[in-house]
Scaffold this motif. Structure first.
Motif, PDB file in Angstrom:
ATOM      1  N   UNK A 188     -27.318  33.611   7.123  1.00  7.56           N
ATOM      2  CA  UNK A 188     -28.307  34.595   6.527  1.00  7.56           C
ATOM      3  C   UNK A 188     -27.859  35.969   6.407  1.00  7.56           C
ATOM      4  N   UNK A 189     -28.134  36.347   5.046  1.00  4.58           N
ATOM      5  CA  UNK A 189     -27.936  37.874   4.795  1.00  4.58           C
ATOM      6  C   UNK A 189     -29.365  38.604   4.804  1.00  4.58           C
ATOM      7  N   UNK A 190     -28.987  40.038   5.074  1.00  8.39           N
ATOM      8  CA  UNK A 190     -30.566  40.768   5.027  1.00  8.39           C
ATOM      9  C   UNK A 190     -30.165  41.431   3.503  1.00  8.39           C
ATOM     10  N   UNK A 191     -30.943  42.068   3.066  1.00  8.29           N
ATOM     11  CA  UNK A 191     -30.864  42.691   1.767  1.00  8.29           C
ATOM     12  C   UNK A 191     -29.868  43.421   1.576  1.00  8.29           C
ATOM     13  N   UNK A 192     -29.021  43.825   2.353  1.00  7.98           N
ATOM     14  CA  UNK A 192     -27.951  44.841   2.101  1.00  7.98           C
ATOM     15  C   UNK A 192     -26.560  44.002   2.083  1.00  7.98           C
ATOM     16  N   UNK A 193     -26.779  42.631   2.168  1.00  5.70           N
ATOM     17  CA  UNK A 193     -25.664  41.632   2.276  1.00  5.70           C
ATOM     18  C   UNK A 193     -24.844  41.839   3.529  1.00  5.70           C
ATOM     19  N   UNK A 194     -25.644  42.070   4.633  1.00  7.14           N
ATOM     20  CA  UNK A 194     -25.169  41.940   5.980  1.00  7.14           C
ATOM     21  C   UNK A 194     -25.346  40.884   6.432  1.00  7.14           C
ATOM     22  N   UNK A 195     -24.470  40.188   7.140  1.00  7.74           N
ATOM     23  CA  UNK A 195     -24.779  39.031   7.838  1.00  7.74           C
ATOM     24  C   UNK A 195     -25.383  38.904   9.139  1.00  7.74           C
ATOM     25  N   UNK A 196     -26.306  38.223   9.275  1.00  5.20           N
ATOM     26  CA  UNK A 196     -27.412  38.190  10.377  1.00  5.20           C
ATOM     27  C   UNK A 196     -27.127  37.223  11.486  1.00  5.20           C
ATOM     28  N   UNK A 197     -26.685  35.953  10.804  1.00  8.96           N
ATOM     29  CA  UNK A 197     -26.641  34.745  11.688  1.00  8.96           C
ATOM     30  C   UNK A 197     -26.381  33.562  11.115  1.00  8.96           C
ATOM     31  N   UNK A 198     -26.393  32.512  11.690  1.00 13.30           N
ATOM     32  CA  UNK A 198     -26.465  31.150  11.105  1.00 13.30           C
ATOM     33  C   UNK A 198     -27.500  30.303  11.449  1.00 13.30           C
ATOM     34  N   UNK A 199     -27.762  29.291  10.494  1.00 16.46           N
ATOM     35  CA  UNK A 199     -28.668  28.134  10.769  1.00 16.46           C
ATOM     36  C   UNK A 199     -28.207  27.323  11.932  1.00 16.46           C
ATOM     37  N   UNK A 200     -28.624  26.789  13.062  1.00  7.45           N
ATOM     38  CA  UNK A 200     -28.126  25.920  14.020  1.00  7.45           C
ATOM     39  C   UNK A 200     -27.433  24.827  13.322  1.00  7.45           C
ATOM     40  N   UNK A 201     -26.138  24.457  13.846  1.00  8.76           N
ATOM     41  CA  UNK A 201     -25.246  23.345  13.287  1.00  8.76           C
ATOM     42  C   UNK A 201     -25.944  22.039  13.223  1.00  8.76           C
ATOM     43  N   UNK A 202     -26.783  21.781  14.198  1.00  6.09           N
ATOM     44  CA  UNK A 202     -27.329  20.554  14.240  1.00  6.09           C
ATOM     45  C   UNK A 202     -28.299  20.489  13.116  1.00  6.09           C
ATOM     46  N   UNK A 203     -28.873  21.413  12.160  1.00  4.91           N
ATOM     47  CA  UNK A 203     -29.789  21.275  10.897  1.00  4.91           C
ATOM     48  C   UNK A 203     -28.845  21.556   9.886  1.00  4.91           C
TER      49      UNK A 203
END
Length: 215
Positions: A163-178
């Motif tokens: 997931x990126x914010x509006x400034x294209x900064x990465x925030x984190x990932x969806x859990x791998x199990x999903x």
């Protein structure tokens, strides 16, 4: 109704397995083994606490001891502050409170994930790995629009979704199990994604982000 997936991570292989389901149907707590149980046993999973019968469905009026011991102590002096920081209502049941920490303990590798219904046009999830990407300067705001990015070249998970914010900064990932199911659910559909809930914990040193994606 609250539906959760119970996962176990092999401490050597670092692979996470879905081994059970814990449900609260507004009257009873229900636990049963499922999903990756056989694979998990093959690499060392021994079962959970009082759930010795791997084929039985367990039903109780109260949260089972295996999980209730993971709920933050309601007698601790800062419990009210804990509820407020995690935006948990005072009327929350034990499973709702437990989900705020996902049942994580330093003594094992068990973790609870809220179950996602991929039959719906809107899904919700928390992000993992936020501590690696978010700094004091990262742009964050509750309800702000976000970008969902498929990372097919990720060497650990070809279905990785971040997931990126509006400034294209990465925030984190969806859990791998999903991640695989989320990738398939998205398909080529247009979607709108936003931060559903933003928590700044431990005096702002730790950030928890919950997102929603709507087709």
């Amino acid at each position: 109704m609250i539906e959760t997936v119970i996962t176990w991570k092999n401490p050597t292989l670092r692979e996470r397995y879905e081994v059970g389901e814990l449900i609260y149907n507004n009257e009873k707590y229900i636990f049963k083994y499922c999903c990756d149980l056989t694979k998990a046993i093959e690499v060392g999973f021994k079962g959970l606490g009082e759930f010795e019968d791997l084929t039985k469905e367990y039903i109780g009026n109260e949260l089972f001891l295996t999980f209730s011991t993971r709920v933050p102590n309601k007698k601790r002096k800062d419990f009210q502050k804990f509820l407020e920081e995690n935006k948990i209502p005072k009327t929350a049941n034990d499973l709702e409170i437990l989900m705020s920490t996902r049942g994580v303990l330093a003594t094992d590798t068990i973790e609870l994930f809220e179950k996602i219904d991929f039959e719906k046009n809107e899904i919700k999830s928390f992000l993992v790995g936020t501590r690696h990407y978010i700094t004091e300067k990262t742009y964050l705001d509750e309800n702000m629009e976000i970008e969902v990015v498929l990372e097919s070249e990720n060497p650990q998970d070809k279905f990785a979704v971040y997931i990126n914010n509006q400034k294209k900064e990465k925030l984190g990932y969806i859990p791998r199990i999903y991640s695989k199911k989320v990738t398939e659910w998205l398909g080529n559909n247009k979607y709108f994604a936003k931060i559903e809930k933003l928590l700044k914990l431990d005096d702002g040193k730790r950030v928890e982000i919950y997102i929603s994606i709507k087709k």
